[in-house]
Design an enzyme around this catalytic site. Structure first.
Site, PDB file in Angstrom:
ATOM      1  CB  CYS A  78     -15.667 -43.142   9.589  1.00  0.00           C
ATOM      2  SG  CYS A  78     -17.377 -43.441  10.035  1.00  0.00           S
ATOM      3  CD  GLU A  79     -16.732 -44.125   2.355  1.00  0.00           C
ATOM      4  OE1 GLU A  79     -17.789 -43.709   1.847  1.00  0.00           O
ATOM      5  OE2 GLU A  79     -15.633 -43.720   2.014  1.00  0.00           O
TER       6      GLU A  79
END
Length: 104
Positions: free
Chosen positions: A16-17
């Site tokens: 994910c970010e």
């Protein structure tokens, strides 16, 4: 194109970010679906992927280029929707059926 046999998969990383939110939900859902296969599912920020080897990395399309660059030897599966994504369903089916998974 990277590939791995389902029997060799021990862990999947959901990248994910920032490490919060929807991708955590994907990781939890996937962990429940794959528990009977003995596959663990962990969560990692995409910028930390290169720190350890991974068999399969599951990542949202917006982060896919960064994930592929970080772990070019890993199978990178791209998804578009956090719930009900066809690529996630295909991955689960392939793992449950003992198929070979590739990032083609």
């Amino acid at each position: 194109m990277a590939s791995v046999s389902a029997s060799d998969v021990k862990q999947i990383v959901v990248a994910c970010e920032a490490g919060m939110g929807s991708s955590v939900m994907v990781a939890r859902q996937l962990a429940k679906q794959l528990k009977s296969q003995g596959i663990t599912v962990v969560h990692s920020p995409v910028n930390q992927l290169a720190e350890t080897p991974h068999e399969i990395v599951l990542v949202h399309r917006g982060l896919s280029a960064r994930a592929k660059q970080a772990v070019p030897e890993s199978v990178v599966i791209i998804f578009d929707m956090f719930l009900g994504d066809l690529n996630i369903a295909k991955l689960v089916g392939a793992l449950q059926n003992g198929d070979t998974i590739s990032d083609g």
